[in-house]
Design a protein around this motif. Structure first.
Motif, PDB file in Angstrom:
ATOM      1  N   ALA F  79       0.932  -1.335   0.115  1.00  0.00           N
ATOM      2  CA  ALA F  79       0.145   0.137  -0.154  1.00  0.00           C
ATOM      3  C   ALA F  79       0.852   1.308   0.208  1.00  0.00           C
ATOM      4  CB  ALA F  79      -0.848   0.096   1.013  1.00  0.00           C
ATOM      5  N   ASP F  83       5.351   0.205   4.582  1.00  0.00           N
ATOM      6  CA  ASP F  83       5.263  -1.224   4.271  1.00  0.00           C
ATOM      7  C   ASP F  83       6.712  -1.678   3.594  1.00  0.00           C
ATOM      8  OD1 ASP F  83       2.688  -1.578   5.150  1.00  0.00           O
ATOM      9  OD2 ASP F  83       2.152  -1.216   3.165  1.00  0.00           O
ATOM     10  N   ALA F 132       0.613  -5.716   3.839  1.00  0.00           N
ATOM     11  CA  ALA F 132      -0.269  -4.675   4.193  1.00  0.00           C
ATOM     12  C   ALA F 132      -0.354  -4.425   5.576  1.00  0.00           C
ATOM     13  CB  ALA F 132      -1.697  -4.675   3.717  1.00  0.00           C
ATOM     14  N   GLY F 133      -0.200  -3.173   6.001  1.00  0.00           N
ATOM     15  CA  GLY F 133      -0.582  -3.045   7.623  1.00  0.00           C
ATOM     16  C   GLY F 133      -2.021  -2.580   7.830  1.00  0.00           C
ATOM     17  N   MET F 134      -2.145  -1.627   8.738  1.00  0.00           N
ATOM     18  CA  MET F 134      -3.332  -1.092   9.274  1.00  0.00           C
ATOM     19  C   MET F 134      -4.524  -2.263   9.170  1.00  0.00           C
ATOM     20  SD  MET F 134      -2.451   2.275   9.467  1.00  0.00           S
ATOM     21  CE  MET F 134      -3.920   3.332   9.341  1.00  0.00           C
TER      22      MET F 134
END
Ligand SMILES: Nc1ncnc2c1ncn2[C@@H]1O[C@H](COP(=O)(O)O)[C@@H](O)[C@H]1O
Ligand SMILES: Nc1ncnc2c1ncn2[C@@H]1O[C@H](COP(=O)(O)O)[C@@H](O)[C@H]1O
Ligand SMILES: Nc1ncnc2c1ncn2[C@@H]1O[C@H](COP(=O)(O)O)[C@@H](O)[C@H]1O
Ligand SMILES: Nc1ncnc2c1ncn2[C@@H]1O[C@H](COP(=O)(O)O)[C@@H](O)[C@H]1O
Ligand SMILES: [Mg+2]
Ligand SMILES: [Mg+2]
Ligand SMILES: [Mg+2]
Ligand SMILES: [Mg+2]
Ligand SMILES: [Mg+2]
Ligand SMILES: [Mg+2]
Ligand SMILES: [Mg+2]
Ligand SMILES: [Mg+2]
Lengths: 209, 209, 209, 209, 209, 209, 209, 209
Positions: F79, F83, F132-134
């Protein structure tokens, strides 16, 4: 099935009436039904109950014609009897998609010699699905011995700190053996779909590497 | 030490001043100090700093004379370099109590053959302390191969779901191999004390069974 | 039983049909069945139901002949009536393995004088299994008073923050009394196996220390 | 102080500039500052630094004149050195409110005889504040022996499963000894305020029961 | 009852047979039974069923004669209908101990004016027990308005993040209103015992402050 | 590397001295070092520091000669900027093993049109690694659009409920898009190894399906 | 209804007798009943059962006359059949308050094209309520495409790590799409009330911006 | 900004070099930078440091010209000094978008009279953002008194069970006051964006209801 994965209906949180409506709408589209236990099956409309090919152990059903699978598929390895419903959910998903699968059961790490006796057989498969509850040590041992892709399915079997399968899931993810991937707890269906993604690609390609 | 366990001071949440006061009060009573890292050691009074026998890897120190251990003790098994501080905390606690210990390192289950090469050696000990982080699969494999008491020490090594050591702890407790017992995460001291309880009893009895 | 631990079948997540199949395959091999409640027992094949020696409180059953135990074994200490199913699971596992056990019940720490009256009796045993739910303070008090190995079994009795037994488990692991080891919540079977590992070693050795 | 509780400023998440502003606005209103460590104190305006009566161990400070306490107050019981910062936060809050307090330290349950030697002394107080980290077994033992109100303060001392103090908190709440109440982890201030609510009511009433 | 607290039997995890045995052994000792729901009551021996004074809403029963309470007691404040089983468990425990109690219900903070209309009435009591589920904001509002000891009882009412009562418990412990103490989730019995400790001390003393 | 996976050293919890010893012992064996940040690198022996090919963003280093990769490999999708360390850990592991990789960054689902512009490019690869995080919604969107194996790497980026990466991990596992597999949080190394297992098998086989 | 929100009774933890009493006291005040399933409805007094307008799918009932809604309201978007009970709880709450609502179902992100076909329709509404279980990726995708207020309702559908709805809730809160707000898991009622607050304000104001 | 929300850069997990690159690429596009603390600011390229309008309390910066806001906006309510960084993050986000905001601070529920004095002022706003840490009781009290949309921002202030802000978050979600919505812990930016979605819609419509 736009991406080559079977169209599936997760029946766990659907009412019999909702499932009947989905089956009516499906017409002659083939469908895989998961988490459809014997009790809920018995509350479906008679015409659907009769038409479905239902397997009680895995709580899956086929809607529409499914021929005996012929394409090669994964080895499914597990520790014992309690893991069999999840093992079969994977096997049935593969069969619905035309893939064979071979089950190697009763090879828990507490009796390592049982696993070692069958390890060469397991090594011959293009993909391994490993199914384990409790502490999931099986994932690490298998992945240390096999070069193929290993897909771990943690199982919600056990009590105390094993309740719900989180310990087995975390063991798969934190394994000191490298390159294991995991799917959700009890998700035999998802493991089979992940294997299908790999097998379909292998079939499509002329050796990409 | 009323019950035969070494008198120990857990220095982790004590200030240098508090530790100095404890050492002053101890006079010539022997004391084992744990969780005393090099930085905190350097902030103790000079007379104490000089008198303590400090081991930086395990962050332990002996206060008072400690002779080389002569009594037989456990085998301490671990997977690799990251587990060594905890391994040594156990070994130092045993040494403080007059017990020898033998370390078998670098036998993680991702390379099973390394463990198998040394398993007969391990089987010869009256007690096994197994030290492992990550997913702790080592506990199950060892306990499936060895008949002696197995005391598992989960280690807080790792990241993601392994952070803090809970995954390794739960693997020890939920193991499909039977009769494993566990101590708190990183508690090499506690594992050694548990081994001492067993070894002292063995020494005291003429074969109770 | 390669390592001297009883062969056991955990029936909790097995169907009656699966258990019947295991018993058929067992032939005249001795088996310990755990987590087999009265309801599931009643759904086994009649020939198995008749042949098993079932204990409803502990939900255990013996398959095959079991003689009255004669070898010395542990003291099992607990706080009260709610802990008895777990206490008996331990006692039955020991009996299946030929070991006696002595239960000291109703000695919760809220009434400390009851425990103190019996502490000398408890001190005479080679191993102590302590069984406690709620906050598990019993583990710390016992381990502070007794020099023998103490194996803590947390029990999933209680509500609110005690639900599921995690509070009792953590109390055992974080105890300020040193050298306690713990098994999984409600795991009376595992505690007995851990005790067997110790007792078997004591019997085998001529005093290793 | 509308309800008889000291006006307090929790400095933990306030910047030195924000604390300076609060002190300026306070004028000659008496204030209790909590969680004000030596480092943050040193970054306050010089005029405030000089005027505050600061106690480094408890990280508390008095703003405004505080006379030596004369009114009777609680007994504060704890296991050891690591609990002293929380013990003192309670004692300082009581002193700020004019109440004496008596500390009985080093009475952890791993050495039960030390507690038993002082239990009659403890029984003489109208309220007991019990401060404990690790597994918090002290709460149950005290509450089983004393008839007065017992306010438990869990302490965030310890590692592994004891990290952060949740185990001690849950032990207080799930205790098999009845009528214990708890405050937040490390909240010596809150325990003192709860004691003040009780003591103020006792003082105000002519024996309500 | 050595420390002035009622002797109680927590029936939740006891079988009818175990409860019958306890009542037989009790002879004419007075006992408070908690967590005894109508279904379990109906499975007790007829002689016990007839003799017990059972209250279905709170699932409590009195064994032995209990006279109408005459001593003054706490105010029990709650938000609404769903909290009433816990409210009554507290009230019944107090009645069993000879203490009156006054219930102020339907004063949830979403309709603050309802609470404000009754606040002076509440302020007149020596102790306040506040019972609340969901987010437990009631605890903070009450404790900000009342000077008496406030004992919070979180209730396991609610769904989603409120499931099991942890949110209400944490609200009580983390409250910005000072001097609240808490008991375990749903523990009306424990709150009443804590109130008894306070009230007994007030009665015993001639104003200790 | 018995199973075709690079030999790697996880430097996170090793001291500089321990790493130096491992490198000395390695001689001219090729090694991949992970979690070796610039600070720890600077504390290695000069001869090692000079010889290692270190990449600060991913905290990886190559020990021994590594040629430019030539074999085809996965697409790595992410994203955004935060990252990139994990993306590069995967890319470096692949390069160390002779595999190319293509990074498609800045395609978060909050701006769906950016992802759609590049989706055909992504579809051409034999394997996709999604980082991906969040909340990890990227995993579901990718897996719904692509037929190849999708390996999700949750990232510990974010605050509040995203802290530590558990939300992203659970999103990957619970995805309504089928056949996603996941590795541990931040485990770019493990994702690359999983991709290597797949790619090696594809290369070895003549199309197994 | 002092603040323009419907007066509602949460029936989940109330007994039929308690609900009957509330309805008796309500007289002809209009009431919305939530979490009143068919089984509990059948145990209400006949006069209430007959008078209520009950919807089984959402487990809601109207007490008092409710006319067909005429005021404009939100769009309610969801992924599939399993989310419909929560969708309808929101729709019924809006209808009770005089607001229309439009449901756009079967637009899960695993089949993105289905959502894209209807996105312009969704964009026309003043408020969007998004309902999703499993991993809740729908929230991020919707909020990236729509400028209106987006209220996320996580649903407790799913198993393994999705159990209970926490994963969907955390996805809403940690979304990389900005300006999403969330209500409690399964709280269709709360989402509708939040929408009413917005819509009532819009109606009251002459364009405040 | 395709949907009317400010373009923002979350700097928390980005290196100074990465932020410099983003600012270079931005050219004269306006950008809001969040989680950019003074220390990280000081490590940016001098030309960026000079050009940014930085606010240290909220750790936000404006890149590009920002005029004084003129459009009406929300009321931001909070309990005290510790919540101010989050309050300001919301206010700065609104200002960047041209919206005014009014802060009502120091109205914690422990001193209810302070809130009541200002409640009519708060009621005049079209949207209320409520910011609270600890137990978050403020959310319920505000939402019970105000008819406008209420957006709750939990704050990670506090210790023990309040650590990290989960208690405040859960209080917002489980509130007995209806129609509260929540954003992630400490997410002042997100709350402002949610308010912007509402205000923009209000401005765009001619009264949709
Ligand atoms: N056992 C299962 N586990 C996980 N996902 C499943 C399962 N069975 C079906 N699914 C997927 O769940 C979704 C079905 O959702 P629904 O439309 O509610 O039936 C589809 O994406 C299926 O492919
Ligand atoms: N590393 C350790 N882990 C657990 N317990 C310890 C450790 N070191 C010392 N102890 C025990 O902790 C207690 C010491 O507490 P204290 O009086 O605070 O030093 C004693 O009971 C010690 O036996
Ligand atoms: N150590 C402490 N723990 C808990 N609450 C405290 C503490 N110190 C002060 N308080 C309370 O926290 C609130 C102060 O908040 P503030 O206005 O942010 O200083 C007041 O209600 C104090 O009574
Ligand atoms: N970044 C990483 N994440 C997960 N496992 C790793 C990583 N780097 C190396 N490993 C594996 O961790 C083990 C290394 O353990 P050690 O012997 O302690 O260095 C080996 O099995 C490696 O393949
Ligand atoms: Mg298993
Ligand atoms: Mg390890
Ligand atoms: Mg107990
Ligand atoms: Mg302590
Ligand atoms: Mg309530
Ligand atoms: Mg991301
Ligand atoms: Mg969904
Ligand atoms: Mg606050």
């Amino acid at each position: 099935a736009r991406i080559g994965i079977p169209e599936a209906v997760l029946c766990g949180s659907k009412s019999p009436a909702q499932i009947d409506a989905i089956l009516d709408a499906a017409d002659d589209r083939r469908l895989l039904l998961t988490r459809l236990d014997a009790d809920k099956l018995s509350r479906l409309a008679a015409r659907h109950r009769a038409a479905l090919d239902h397997d009680p152990l895995s709580a899956t059903a086929f809607h529409g014609a499914v021929e005996a699978p012929t394409l090669p598929g994964p080895c499914i390895v597990c520790a014992g009897t309690s893991d069999m419903p999840v093992v079969r959910e994977a096997a049935r998903t593969l069969a619905f998609s035309g893939r064979c699968s071979t089950v190697v059961a009763d090879v828990g790490v507490a009796g390592l010699w049982r696993l070692m006796r069958r390890i060469d057989e397991i090594r011959a498969f293009p993909v391994v699905i490993a199914v384990a509850g409790m502490e999931g040590a099986l994932f690490s041992v298998i992945a240390g011995l096999v070069a193929a892709p290993v897909i771990a399915v943690p199982v919600s079997v056990g009590y105390g700190v094993a309740t719900g399968g989180t310990t087995a899931l975390h063991s798969a993810l934190a394994s000191c053996a490298t390159g294991i991937t995991a799917v959700n707890i009890d998700n035999g269906f998802g493991a089979a779909c992940a294997a299908l993604r790999i097998l379909n690609r292998m079939a499509a390609s002329d050796a990409p590497g």
